[in-house]
Design a protein around this motif. Structure first.
Motif, PDB file in Angstrom:
ATOM      1  N   ALA A  80       0.055   2.503  -9.482  1.00  0.00           N
ATOM      2  CA  ALA A  80      -0.289   1.788 -10.821  1.00  0.00           C
ATOM      3  C   ALA A  80      -1.323   1.117 -10.457  1.00  0.00           C
ATOM      4  N   ALA A  81      -1.479   0.365  -9.637  1.00  0.00           N
ATOM      5  CA  ALA A  81      -2.598  -0.697  -8.983  1.00  0.00           C
ATOM      6  C   ALA A  81      -3.705  -0.009  -8.498  1.00  0.00           C
ATOM      7  N   VAL A  82      -3.559   1.215  -7.743  1.00  0.00           N
ATOM      8  CA  VAL A  82      -4.692   1.863  -7.122  1.00  0.00           C
ATOM      9  C   VAL A  82      -5.353   2.632  -8.343  1.00  0.00           C
ATOM     10  N   PHE A  83      -4.497   3.284  -9.171  1.00  0.00           N
ATOM     11  CA  PHE A  83      -5.301   3.876 -10.278  1.00  0.00           C
ATOM     12  C   PHE A  83      -5.964   3.005 -11.403  1.00  0.00           C
ATOM     13  N   ALA A 142     -13.314   3.854  -1.815  1.00  0.00           N
ATOM     14  CA  ALA A 142     -12.806   3.345  -0.872  1.00  0.00           C
ATOM     15  C   ALA A 142     -11.194   3.079  -1.206  1.00  0.00           C
ATOM     16  N   VAL A 143     -10.986   2.603  -2.460  1.00  0.00           N
ATOM     17  CA  VAL A 143      -9.725   2.314  -3.083  1.00  0.00           C
ATOM     18  C   VAL A 143      -8.972   3.432  -3.330  1.00  0.00           C
ATOM     19  N   SER A 144      -9.630   4.574  -3.645  1.00  0.00           N
ATOM     20  CA  SER A 144      -8.881   5.742  -3.758  1.00  0.00           C
ATOM     21  C   SER A 144      -8.396   6.560  -2.791  1.00  0.00           C
ATOM     22  N   LYS A 145      -9.444   6.426  -1.606  1.00  0.00           N
ATOM     23  CA  LYS A 145      -8.829   6.840  -0.320  1.00  0.00           C
ATOM     24  C   LYS A 145      -7.628   6.188   0.387  1.00  0.00           C
ATOM     25  N   VAL A 146      -7.921   4.973   0.469  1.00  0.00           N
ATOM     26  CA  VAL A 146      -6.998   4.172   1.318  1.00  0.00           C
ATOM     27  C   VAL A 146      -5.732   3.882   0.437  1.00  0.00           C
ATOM     28  N   GLY A 147      -5.797   4.060  -0.931  1.00  0.00           N
ATOM     29  CA  GLY A 147      -4.547   3.749  -1.690  1.00  0.00           C
ATOM     30  C   GLY A 147      -3.853   5.194  -1.840  1.00  0.00           C
ATOM     31  N   CYS A 148      -4.555   6.356  -1.842  1.00  0.00           N
ATOM     32  CA  CYS A 148      -3.684   7.579  -1.567  1.00  0.00           C
ATOM     33  C   CYS A 148      -3.072   7.802  -0.442  1.00  0.00           C
ATOM     34  N   LEU A 149      -3.867   7.259   0.830  1.00  0.00           N
ATOM     35  CA  LEU A 149      -3.225   7.289   1.923  1.00  0.00           C
ATOM     36  C   LEU A 149      -1.802   6.480   2.299  1.00  0.00           C
ATOM     37  N   ILE A 150      -2.091   5.345   1.733  1.00  0.00           N
ATOM     38  CA  ILE A 150      -0.731   4.666   1.637  1.00  0.00           C
ATOM     39  C   ILE A 150       0.477   5.091   1.090  1.00  0.00           C
ATOM     40  N   LEU A 151      -0.095   5.786  -0.325  1.00  0.00           N
ATOM     41  CA  LEU A 151       1.016   6.304  -1.160  1.00  0.00           C
ATOM     42  C   LEU A 151       1.440   7.608  -0.362  1.00  0.00           C
ATOM     43  N   LEU A 172      -2.399  14.658 -14.109  1.00  0.00           N
ATOM     44  CA  LEU A 172      -3.306  14.758 -15.201  1.00  0.00           C
ATOM     45  C   LEU A 172      -3.616  13.694 -16.022  1.00  0.00           C
ATOM     46  N   VAL A 173      -2.839  12.623 -16.294  1.00  0.00           N
ATOM     47  CA  VAL A 173      -2.934  11.418 -17.001  1.00  0.00           C
ATOM     48  C   VAL A 173      -4.193  10.726 -16.249  1.00  0.00           C
ATOM     49  N   TYR A 174      -4.215  10.732 -14.974  1.00  0.00           N
ATOM     50  CA  TYR A 174      -5.018   9.994 -14.217  1.00  0.00           C
ATOM     51  C   TYR A 174      -6.430  10.784 -14.435  1.00  0.00           C
ATOM     52  N   VAL A 175      -6.576  12.329 -14.417  1.00  0.00           N
ATOM     53  CA  VAL A 175      -7.720  12.874 -14.291  1.00  0.00           C
ATOM     54  C   VAL A 175      -8.443  12.545 -15.756  1.00  0.00           C
ATOM     55  N   LEU A 176      -7.689  12.662 -16.637  1.00  0.00           N
ATOM     56  CA  LEU A 176      -8.044  12.547 -18.023  1.00  0.00           C
ATOM     57  C   LEU A 176      -8.537  11.061 -18.258  1.00  0.00           C
ATOM     58  N   CYS A 177      -7.815  10.105 -17.714  1.00  0.00           N
ATOM     59  CA  CYS A 177      -8.306   8.869 -18.025  1.00  0.00           C
ATOM     60  C   CYS A 177      -9.582   8.416 -17.146  1.00  0.00           C
ATOM     61  N   ALA A 178      -9.776   9.004 -16.080  1.00  0.00           N
ATOM     62  CA  ALA A 178     -11.046   9.038 -15.012  1.00  0.00           C
ATOM     63  C   ALA A 178     -12.209   9.701 -15.885  1.00  0.00           C
ATOM     64  N   ALA A 200     -19.708  10.913 -10.399  1.00  0.00           N
ATOM     65  CA  ALA A 200     -19.100   9.833 -10.066  1.00  0.00           C
ATOM     66  C   ALA A 200     -17.500  10.122 -10.209  1.00  0.00           C
ATOM     67  N   LEU A 201     -17.320  10.858 -11.247  1.00  0.00           N
ATOM     68  CA  LEU A 201     -15.929  11.525 -11.588  1.00  0.00           C
ATOM     69  C   LEU A 201     -15.411  12.292 -10.261  1.00  0.00           C
ATOM     70  N   LEU A 202     -16.163  13.355 -10.041  1.00  0.00           N
ATOM     71  CA  LEU A 202     -15.757  14.268  -9.037  1.00  0.00           C
ATOM     72  C   LEU A 202     -15.584  13.389  -7.546  1.00  0.00           C
ATOM     73  N   CYS A 203     -16.391  12.475  -7.377  1.00  0.00           N
ATOM     74  CA  CYS A 203     -16.040  11.818  -5.912  1.00  0.00           C
ATOM     75  C   CYS A 203     -14.774  10.909  -5.832  1.00  0.00           C
ATOM     76  N   ILE A 204     -14.098  10.596  -7.016  1.00  0.00           N
ATOM     77  CA  ILE A 204     -12.728  10.178  -6.734  1.00  0.00           C
ATOM     78  C   ILE A 204     -11.550  10.882  -6.992  1.00  0.00           C
ATOM     79  N   LEU A 205     -11.705  12.181  -7.254  1.00  0.00           N
ATOM     80  CA  LEU A 205     -10.787  13.223  -7.377  1.00  0.00           C
ATOM     81  C   LEU A 205     -10.122  13.671  -5.942  1.00  0.00           C
ATOM     82  N   PRO A 206     -10.690  14.109  -5.176  1.00  0.00           N
ATOM     83  CA  PRO A 206     -10.148  14.632  -3.898  1.00  0.00           C
ATOM     84  C   PRO A 206      -8.977  13.791  -3.410  1.00  0.00           C
ATOM     85  N   PRO A 207      -9.130  12.470  -3.217  1.00  0.00           N
ATOM     86  CA  PRO A 207      -7.916  11.806  -2.654  1.00  0.00           C
ATOM     87  C   PRO A 207      -6.624  12.103  -3.514  1.00  0.00           C
TER      88      PRO A 207
END
Length: 235
Positions: A80-83, A142-151, A172-178, A200-207
């Motif tokens: 929740a914090a990362v997203f 950076a938050v997206s990459k590090v956060g997803c790695l921790i998860l 799905l909710v994350y992508v729609l909100c982004a 900008a949207l496409l850059c944070i989706l891969p992680p």
């Protein structure tokens, strides 16, 4: 935390459905659902039986102090914090770009070098704001990459994984909100339109997509181990 939430968490951690729990303790699925929704509470005998089924203590049901519950809540809290952080950064970066292009546009045909002091100041301001936007986007990635790695590491340590259906719904909710934090700004941008916002949207989706794929892989590995244990000859 209330008893009903503890019961739901322990059941999810154990990887059982409400129907499976009901059949194991001699109740109906509606009764288990009633416990988990808080409409009714189990008596002491049923608390003991449910605790035994979930391999937990009665105190875990009453106070929610089991190690598995803490790990599950940790995963949920970090996700929740990362997203939320990524979405906020995307929103501010998109709002800043829209502000630059609507309130501080550079007129077409400005000669070079710029000799007008006001125009020179305008260009410097745009460059400064553009740098701020790049910093916001860099932090979001950076938050997206590090956060997803921790998860991903935390998911690998869970005894029972979150259901794939819930993970897909969360993704799905994350992508729609982004998308809501980026694409709508393009409709009001007189210069860039949608291009920079979609980028900008496409850059944070891969992680996030890789994290979802990792959940699928962990599920397959877990099922393979379970099948191997079932087919292993007993001594």
């Amino acid at each position: 935390m209330t008893i009903n939430k503890n019961l739901r968490d322990l059941r999810q951690i154990s990887g059982m459905t409400q129907e499976e729990v009901a059949s194991r303790v001699g109740l109906t699925r509606q009764a288990i659902s009633s416990y988990e929704s808080g409409r009714t509470e189990p008596d002491l005998d049923m608390l003991v039986r449910l605790a035994g089924l979930y391999q937990a203590d009665v105190s875990d049901i009453l106070y929610g102090s089991s190690h598995a519950q803490r790990k599950l809540h940790t995963v949920r809290g970090i996700a929740a914090a990362v997203f939320a952080a990524v979405l906020l950064l995307l929103f501010f970066a998109s709002a800043l770009l829209l502000f630059m292009n609507t309130c501080l546009p550079v007129p077409m045909g400005v000669p070079a070098p710029v000799t007008d002091p006001s125009m020179e100041q305008l260009i410097k301001t745009r460059f400064a704001l553009h740098d701020v936007r790049n910093v916001l986007l860099g932090i979001s990635q950076a938050v997206s990459k590090v956060g997803c790695l921790i998860l991903a590491v935390l998911l690998a340590g869970l005894k029972n994984l979150p259901s794939l259906k819930k993970c897909l719904l969360t993704a799905l909710v994350y992508v729609l909100c982004a998308a809501a934090c980026t694409i709508p700004f393009g409709a009001f941008d007189p210069i860039y339109r949608y291009a920079d916002y979609v980028l900008a949207l496409l850059c944070i989706l891969p992680p996030a997509l890789l994290l979802l794929l990792w959940r699928v892989v962990l599920g397959l590995l877990k099922n393979r181990r379970a099948n191997a244990e079932e087919t292993r000859p007993q001594k």
